[in-house]
Design a protein around this motif. Sequence first.
Motif, short mmCIF file in Angstrom:
data_model
loop_
_atom_site.label_atom_id
_atom_site.label_comp_id
_atom_site.label_asym_id
_atom_site.label_seq_id
_atom_site.Cartn_x
_atom_site.Cartn_y
_atom_site.Cartn_z
N MET B 1 -6.55 7.04 -5.69
CA MET B 1 -6.11 7.98 -6.73
C MET B 1 -6.84 7.70 -8.04
O MET B 1 -7.04 6.55 -8.44
N SER B 2 -7.24 8.75 -8.70
CA SER B 2 -7.99 8.62 -9.94
C SER B 2 -7.09 8.31 -11.11
O SER B 2 -7.54 7.86 -12.15
N TYR B 4 -5.71 10.65 -12.69
CA TYR B 4 -5.67 11.88 -13.48
C TYR B 4 -4.50 12.75 -13.02
O TYR B 4 -4.22 12.86 -11.83
N THR B 5 -3.82 13.35 -13.98
CA THR B 5 -2.86 14.39 -13.66
C THR B 5 -3.29 15.62 -14.44
O THR B 5 -4.22 15.55 -15.25
N SER B 8 -4.00 15.23 -18.02
CA SER B 8 -5.21 14.56 -18.50
C SER B 8 -6.20 15.56 -19.09
O SER B 8 -7.12 15.18 -19.80
N ALA B 37 -7.69 17.47 -11.56
CA ALA B 37 -7.10 16.16 -11.31
C ALA B 37 -7.31 15.76 -9.85
O ALA B 37 -7.68 14.62 -9.55
N GLU B 38 -7.09 16.70 -8.95
CA GLU B 38 -7.24 16.38 -7.52
C GLU B 38 -8.70 16.13 -7.15
O GLU B 38 -9.00 15.42 -6.20
N CYS B 40 -10.62 14.55 -9.10
CA CYS B 40 -10.92 13.30 -9.80
C CYS B 40 -12.09 13.44 -10.77
O CYS B 40 -12.93 12.54 -10.90
N ALA B 42 -13.66 13.49 -14.41
CA ALA B 42 -13.31 13.04 -15.76
C ALA B 42 -13.46 14.22 -16.72
O ALA B 42 -14.36 15.05 -16.54
N LYS B 186 -10.19 24.32 -6.32
CA LYS B 186 -10.82 23.07 -5.87
C LYS B 186 -12.01 23.37 -4.96
O LYS B 186 -13.08 22.79 -5.09
#
Lengths: 371, 276, 71
Positions: B1-2, B4-5, B8, B37-38, B40, B42, B186
């Motif tokens: 998991m990164s 991130y939500t 973020s 977020a999924e 990942c 930044a 995604k």
Amino acid sequence: MQGNEACVYAAIDCGARFYAGYPITPSSEIAELSAKYLPKVNGIYLQMEDELGSIAAIIGASAAGKKSFTATSGPGFSLMQENLGMAIYAEVPCVIINVQRNGPSTGLATRPGQGDVMQARWGTHGDHPIIVLSPSSVQECYDLTIRAFNLSEKYRIPVILLSDEVIGHMRESLTIPEVEDLIIINRKLPLVPAQGFKPYTPEEDLVPAIPPFGTGYIVHISSSCHDESGYSHNAPQTADNLVRRLHKKIEANQEDIVQVEWFGPEDAELTIIAYGVISRTAKQVVINAQANGLSVNLLRLITHWPFPDEQVTQALKKARAVLIPELNLGQVVQEVHRLNSFNTPVYQLSRIDGEIILPSQIMQKVEEVLK
Amino acid sequence: MSGYTFKSYLEKSQLPHMWCPGCGDGIILRAYTEALAELCLAPQEVVTVTGIGCWGKADDYLGTHAFHGTHGRALAFATGIKLGNPDLTVVALMGDGDAVTIGGNHFIHAARRNINLTAIVTNNYNYGMTGGQYSATTPLEGKTTTSPNGTAEPGFDLCFLAEAAGANFVARTTCYHAVALKNMIKEAISHQGFSLVEVVSSCPTYFGRFNVHPSPVKMLNWLKDKAVPVQKYREMSAAEQAEHFAVSTLVNKNRPDFYTTYKRINRPDQSAKGEE
Amino acid sequence: MNRPPIQKTVRISIDSRSCKKCGICYGFCSQNVFTLARDGTPEVTNPSNCTYCRLCDLRCPDFAITLEVIS
């Protein structure tokens, strides 16, 4: 080498690596040569669907860190006005070469004109500053393209190289310096930490250090009224501060930006104010006048905008009369009138038939004025 | 998991947002940030490009890089950004006005060039920001403030347009289908080349009030009923099709993107024809 | 699709500062977790019904709903 060709060499020499444009006479050689040379330096030439998209693409590429440029002529320059304002307001450096042709509208596509002087200044809506340079030789196409990129990067403002059909297509020999001998200015980068970074915080010189996308800094670029964070902010004070700062960063550096050339005797009775292709004609007139015992000199505008107020005022103060030959019905002449608080007679010589003003025509006017 | 939500990628200080109660934009912004977020990604790797309009305000709530440009030009700016730095993930958020009305030319050409970026178009069938006027996607006889008796113009089908222009990935859903929407975004971002997600969205304030219902719940139900999976849609009669639209992935191709092709053709050491 | 009921205790909170009373959470909750006050304000009245499908959260246009699984 041709003027248009010199522009491409200069752009590549000073590090431009992205061109987006839409071909248009008489600027097309700039597109063709960019398409040919940019890939050799790992750059990209992109032919967009129109000039609206062309300027948008170079602004985008510049925001992503590439020095970028486009070239066009009157009709395409009109289409670029919307996003020219965007680049001014959002402070994204880029260079736009407008090889002027006779207009308005489609006009005479293959003939020279100087009808875009005011459009270059005021074409986009709202109060805004702008930098516009005017080459009058192939050498200057090279030198001023470099200078256009330098000023653009330094002040984070689009710079327009206002060439014309004759200068763009003319062939002359020129000196191209070694790249390492060139003075190249690149946009400054922030020295503050990325945490809490506000891209539009002006530094002492009123220019913000906005990094390109993709560095550790989060960058918010905006065409809407924005505060230092780059996020929309509609408060009256924010709007006022922003537009005044944009003007001030140019006004405060007038001395660095404005360039002219004086040619001929210092205390001449008559000063010709000219630029671009017509300044070449005017130079010949100064030489011929001297031979005929007439006292004439030339003030050549290298920087169109910001307008060389100081130098033109000096001319109005010193000369008995001022003559402005231009390929339009009087665009620079209006600026000269604005500065004329000396009651100096100001004469205008216009040509809008797609032909250049000949030395004999200027000479005739000079004789009339000085008789 | 990164780690991130969706949060973020949001700029909390800018919330709550300015959109009307029940506007689809908030749901789509949520799906977009959930997708980032999924994946990942930044926030520093992502550039969100917006145009002008209700959805064009989305960048104000985002903590990714953002480029808020002029009306209709988002894809032209995005093209420059992507080619300026191909390592960036570039996502253009546009409304139906931005994407296929004022910006229609950039839309078809970005698809044709196959620029490696993602367009998320919220189609709410009208211009919300300026007060509910008709756009190029308002359906024939749709009532808006500039077509009080119904518009005499038929609307564009965004997905057909993108497909015909050469887009690599084309998908459609609605803001009712929040989970499918997140997954679709995604997939689109992960797909190489030009990818389009059309989100048929609800504008309860204008299009809904004039044509369906001013209730956000009724608008979402209306979208749910209109949307049918593409397989089922193809089996429908023409009359039934006219009352519905197809959702899910509509185009999934692997044509090389512009940058890859440009680099293949234009090698630095290559000499042009006739030049040795 | 009929899911078997999942035994989860979910804490549901609604940020009143963000909520614009659009009614979407109430309108689409299949478990009748929410009721609406007379002015349209959603209230969590049956939290024990919640199956943590998260759709109210994902469909809330105003990011006003927070779901926390407690056990």
